[in-house]
Write an enzyme that holds these catalytic residues in place. Structure first.
Site, mmCIF file in Angstrom:
data_model
loop_
_atom_site.group_PDB
_atom_site.id
_atom_site.type_symbol
_atom_site.label_atom_id
_atom_site.label_comp_id
_atom_site.label_asym_id
_atom_site.label_seq_id
_atom_site.Cartn_x
_atom_site.Cartn_y
_atom_site.Cartn_z
ATOM 1 C CB SER A 136 7.473 51.144 18.275
ATOM 2 O OG SER A 136 6.311 50.400 18.066
ATOM 3 C CE1 TYR A 160 9.440 47.346 21.935
ATOM 4 C CE2 TYR A 160 7.267 47.679 20.978
ATOM 5 C CZ TYR A 160 8.638 47.629 20.842
ATOM 6 O OH TYR A 160 9.214 47.871 19.614
ATOM 7 C CE LYS A 164 11.626 50.186 21.070
ATOM 8 N NZ LYS A 164 13.002 50.148 20.599
HETATM 9 P P1 NAD Z 1 15.196 41.784 16.851
HETATM 10 O O1 NAD Z 1 14.887 41.142 18.157
HETATM 11 O O2 NAD Z 1 15.299 40.919 15.655
HETATM 12 O O3 NAD Z 1 16.549 42.643 16.960
HETATM 13 C C1 NAD Z 1 16.952 43.280 18.146
HETATM 14 C C2 NAD Z 1 18.387 42.833 18.425
HETATM 15 O O4 NAD Z 1 18.855 43.448 19.604
HETATM 16 C C3 NAD Z 1 18.488 41.331 18.636
HETATM 17 O O5 NAD Z 1 19.476 40.825 17.760
HETATM 18 C C4 NAD Z 1 18.889 41.174 20.098
HETATM 19 O O6 NAD Z 1 19.734 40.040 20.279
HETATM 20 C C5 NAD Z 1 19.571 42.490 20.385
HETATM 21 N N1 NAD Z 1 19.500 42.969 21.779
HETATM 22 C C6 NAD Z 1 18.387 43.059 22.539
HETATM 23 N N2 NAD Z 1 18.700 43.614 23.720
HETATM 24 C C7 NAD Z 1 20.034 43.882 23.697
HETATM 25 C C8 NAD Z 1 20.941 44.498 24.617
HETATM 26 N N3 NAD Z 1 20.540 44.938 25.810
HETATM 27 N N4 NAD Z 1 22.240 44.613 24.271
HETATM 28 C C9 NAD Z 1 22.668 44.168 23.053
HETATM 29 N N5 NAD Z 1 21.859 43.585 22.149
HETATM 30 C C10 NAD Z 1 20.548 43.461 22.463
HETATM 31 O O7 NAD Z 1 14.111 42.924 16.633
HETATM 32 P P2 NAD Z 1 13.841 43.829 15.360
HETATM 33 O O8 NAD Z 1 12.512 43.477 14.836
HETATM 34 O O9 NAD Z 1 15.010 43.827 14.477
HETATM 35 O O10 NAD Z 1 13.690 45.239 16.076
HETATM 36 C C11 NAD Z 1 14.760 46.183 16.142
HETATM 37 C C12 NAD Z 1 14.289 47.388 16.922
HETATM 38 O O11 NAD Z 1 13.141 47.934 16.291
HETATM 39 C C13 NAD Z 1 13.876 47.070 18.360
HETATM 40 O O12 NAD Z 1 14.329 48.123 19.185
HETATM 41 C C14 NAD Z 1 12.355 47.047 18.295
HETATM 42 O O13 NAD Z 1 11.780 47.411 19.516
HETATM 43 C C15 NAD Z 1 12.069 48.084 17.232
HETATM 44 N N6 NAD Z 1 10.786 47.873 16.532
HETATM 45 C C16 NAD Z 1 10.537 46.689 15.894
HETATM 46 C C17 NAD Z 1 9.308 46.493 15.245
HETATM 47 C C18 NAD Z 1 8.982 45.194 14.552
HETATM 48 O O14 NAD Z 1 7.802 44.962 14.261
HETATM 49 N N7 NAD Z 1 9.948 44.335 14.253
HETATM 50 C C19 NAD Z 1 8.352 47.518 15.227
HETATM 51 C C20 NAD Z 1 8.648 48.717 15.876
HETATM 52 C C21 NAD Z 1 9.881 48.891 16.522
HETATM 53 N N1 UFG Z 2 -2.380 38.500 14.910
HETATM 54 C C1 UFG Z 2 -3.238 37.413 14.805
HETATM 55 N N2 UFG Z 2 -2.743 36.197 15.173
HETATM 56 C C2 UFG Z 2 -1.470 36.021 15.619
HETATM 57 C C3 UFG Z 2 -0.610 37.140 15.704
HETATM 58 C C4 UFG Z 2 -1.123 38.378 15.353
HETATM 59 O O1 UFG Z 2 -4.390 37.522 14.425
HETATM 60 O O2 UFG Z 2 -1.103 34.877 15.942
HETATM 61 C C5 UFG Z 2 -2.902 39.811 14.499
HETATM 62 C C6 UFG Z 2 -2.890 40.822 15.628
HETATM 63 O O3 UFG Z 2 -4.094 40.721 16.358
HETATM 64 C C7 UFG Z 2 -2.768 42.134 14.863
HETATM 65 C C8 UFG Z 2 -1.963 41.763 13.618
HETATM 66 O O4 UFG Z 2 -2.037 40.343 13.516
HETATM 67 O O5 UFG Z 2 -4.022 42.541 14.449
HETATM 68 C C9 UFG Z 2 -0.511 42.174 13.717
HETATM 69 O O6 UFG Z 2 0.010 41.677 14.953
HETATM 70 P P1 UFG Z 2 1.563 41.632 15.250
HETATM 71 O O7 UFG Z 2 1.735 40.993 16.585
HETATM 72 O O8 UFG Z 2 2.295 41.040 14.108
HETATM 73 O O9 UFG Z 2 1.963 43.166 15.279
HETATM 74 P P2 UFG Z 2 1.396 44.388 16.160
HETATM 75 O O10 UFG Z 2 0.724 45.306 15.202
HETATM 76 O O11 UFG Z 2 0.633 43.932 17.309
HETATM 77 O O12 UFG Z 2 2.740 45.010 16.715
HETATM 78 C C10 UFG Z 2 3.893 45.147 15.891
HETATM 79 C C11 UFG Z 2 5.154 44.907 16.726
HETATM 80 C C12 UFG Z 2 5.349 46.012 17.718
HETATM 81 C C13 UFG Z 2 5.329 47.334 16.998
HETATM 82 C C14 UFG Z 2 4.036 47.493 16.224
HETATM 83 C C15 UFG Z 2 4.060 48.762 15.455
HETATM 84 O O13 UFG Z 2 5.061 43.670 17.423
HETATM 85 O O14 UFG Z 2 6.615 45.856 18.330
HETATM 86 O O15 UFG Z 2 3.895 46.412 15.309
HETATM 87 O O16 UFG Z 2 2.845 48.964 14.800
HETATM 88 F F1 UFG Z 2 5.458 48.335 17.874
#
Ligand code: NAD
Ligand code: UFG
Length: 346
Positions: A136, A160, A164
């Site tokens: 991330s 978190y 990572k």
């Molecule tokens: P998500 O929650 O939709 O998907 C994660 C999946 O993993 C879920 O289906 C959950 O049920 C499963 N899971 C969680 N813990 C588990 C465990 N211990 N064993 C088996 N299954 C488990 O999230 P996502 O947005 O698809 O994210 C996928 C990955 O990408 C995550 O590792 C997250 O940290 C990383 N990531 C996501 C974002 C984002 O903005 N979505 C950004 C950066 C990194």
């Molecule tokens: N925001 C608002 N109102 C809300 C939610 C979010 O103004 O109700 C703003 C936040 O302040 C931020 C932007 O929208 O400026 C994006 O926020 P998100 O929570 O959607 O995303 P983040 O950038 O905080 O974090 C996300 C994922 C993390 C990941 C990261 C990588 O949640 O898991 O992007 O850049 F690591």
């Protein structure tokens, strides 16, 4: 060839699984369903026009938790029994709420770190050493208005992000222990949003969403009255934070490119930013969503959210040059596809 996808029913895992199935791979999918549901697999199958036979042949779903190592071993064994051993792992499973991670650090360390450790041990035991890991952008030390390169300093400010960055260290240690065997890509995602173009699958978190895009969708559907914007006094063009939003299908394609790259290359470990390199403010995202979908998104400004950074945008040039991958979709596409999916959901 069989691939294990952990977290394969989640947001990013499901969209990537769709592409892997399209490419003809057999999937072994592990998910605890803590933040998703296996129902998504039927939808993927319908998008791909799979018969019932294709479905049961190509999609092997195992409900279970990576914290349980004997469960992971069982999944690897099951593939061997079917004479199609798992040869690579796409590891998405993890918990991802920044707020929750600070409140329940043990839960996050156990789930994300211990889960990954168990996975790596089982991979090594089964001589499977090709891994695509969901890292991330949150691991980087915050910077002022500069695009983030992979060589930037690592300095997460929440549990978190700590999980990572520590997993990345663990992956480096695994590689160092057997540099002639492991092939590892740490993909550092920026902000994935949107949904598959079919409108059949999208982001479906259980419980209350924290991320901006699922909240915009809720407000657009009138399931939530108002969107709270966290701060309008940041040092940006319109005072709201800037992020690098990337279409979920571009992100999923990035995984396929990373996998193809690893398949062709010698053993290595590589970290790559997956973002578009374009920044959009929170206000800009809301206004684009309103315009392209002709819906109203009432909002109000509130105070800044703890732990937010002003400007988080990728320098994606390394991924573009190494993988030959290029994000294709605009912020308008992300908003349109996200809404196409969400408006039909109950
Ligand atoms: P998500 O929650 O939709 O998907 C994660 C999946 O993993 C879920 O289906 C959950 O049920 C499963 N899971 C969680 N813990 C588990 C465990 N211990 N064993 C088996 N299954 C488990 O999230 P996502 O947005 O698809 O994210 C996928 C990955 O990408 C995550 O590792 C997250 O940290 C990383 N990531 C996501 C974002 C984002 O903005 N979505 C950004 C950066 C990194
Ligand atoms: N925001 C608002 N109102 C809300 C939610 C979010 O103004 O109700 C703003 C936040 O302040 C931020 C932007 O929208 O400026 C994006 O926020 P998100 O929570 O959607 O995303 P983040 O950038 O905080 O974090 C996300 C994922 C993390 C990941 C990261 C990588 O949640 O898991 O992007 O850049 F690591």
């Amino acid at each position: 060839m069989s691939i294990l996808v952990t977290g394969g029913t989640g947001f990013i895992g499901s969209h990537t699984s769709l592409l892997l199935l399209e490419k003809g791979f057999n999937l072994y999918i592990i998910d605890s369903e803590i933040n998703s549901s296996k129902n998504v697999l039927k939808k993927i199958s319908s998008i791909l026009k799979f018969s019932d036979e294709d479905f049961s042949e190509k999609i092997n779903f195992f409900k279970g938790d990576l914290r349980n190592i004997s469960f992971i071993e069982k999944v690897f064994k099951s593939a061997i029994t079917k004479n199609e051993p798992i040869q690579a792992v796409f590891h998405f499973a993890g918990l991802k709420s920044v707020y929750e991670s600070n409140k329940y650090p043990f839960k996050y360390w156990e789930n994300n770190f211990v889960g990954t450790l168990n996975l790596l041990k089982t991979m090594e035991f089964n001589s499977c050493r090709t891994l695509i890991f969901s890292s991330s952008a949150t691991i980087y030390k915050s910077v002022k208005k500069e695009k983030i390169k992979e060589s930037n300093l690592i300095g997460p400010i929440n549990t978190y992000g700590e999980t990572k960055s520590t997993i990345e260290k663990l992956l480096h240690a695994a590689f160092k222990s057997q540099p002639n065997k492991w092939k590892i890509a740490n993909l550092r995602y920026f902000n994935p949003i949107g949904a598959h173009f079919s409108g059949q699958i999208g982001e479906e978190p259980k419980g209350v969403p924290n991320n901006i895009f699922p909240i915009i969708l809720k407000v657009a559907k009138k399931e939530q009255k108002i969107l709270k914007i966290f701060g309008n006094d940041w040092d940006t063009e319109d005072g709201t934070c800037v992020r690098d939003y990337i279409h979920i299908m571009d992100l999923a394609e990035g995984h396929i490119s990373a996998f193809e790259f690893l398949t062709k290359s010698n053993p290595k470990i590589i970290s790559l930013n997956l973002g578009t390199g374009q920044g959009h403010s929170v206000l800009g995202l809301i206004n684009t969503f309103k315009k392209v979908n002709e819906v109203n998104i009432p909002y109000e400004y509130t105070s800044r959210r703890e732990g937010d950074n002003e400007f988080v945008v990728a320098d994606n040039s390394l991924a573009v040059s190494v993988l030959g991958w290029q994000p294709k979709y605009s912020i308008e596409d992300m908003c349109k596809d996200g809404w196409k999916w969400a408006k039909t959901r109950k």
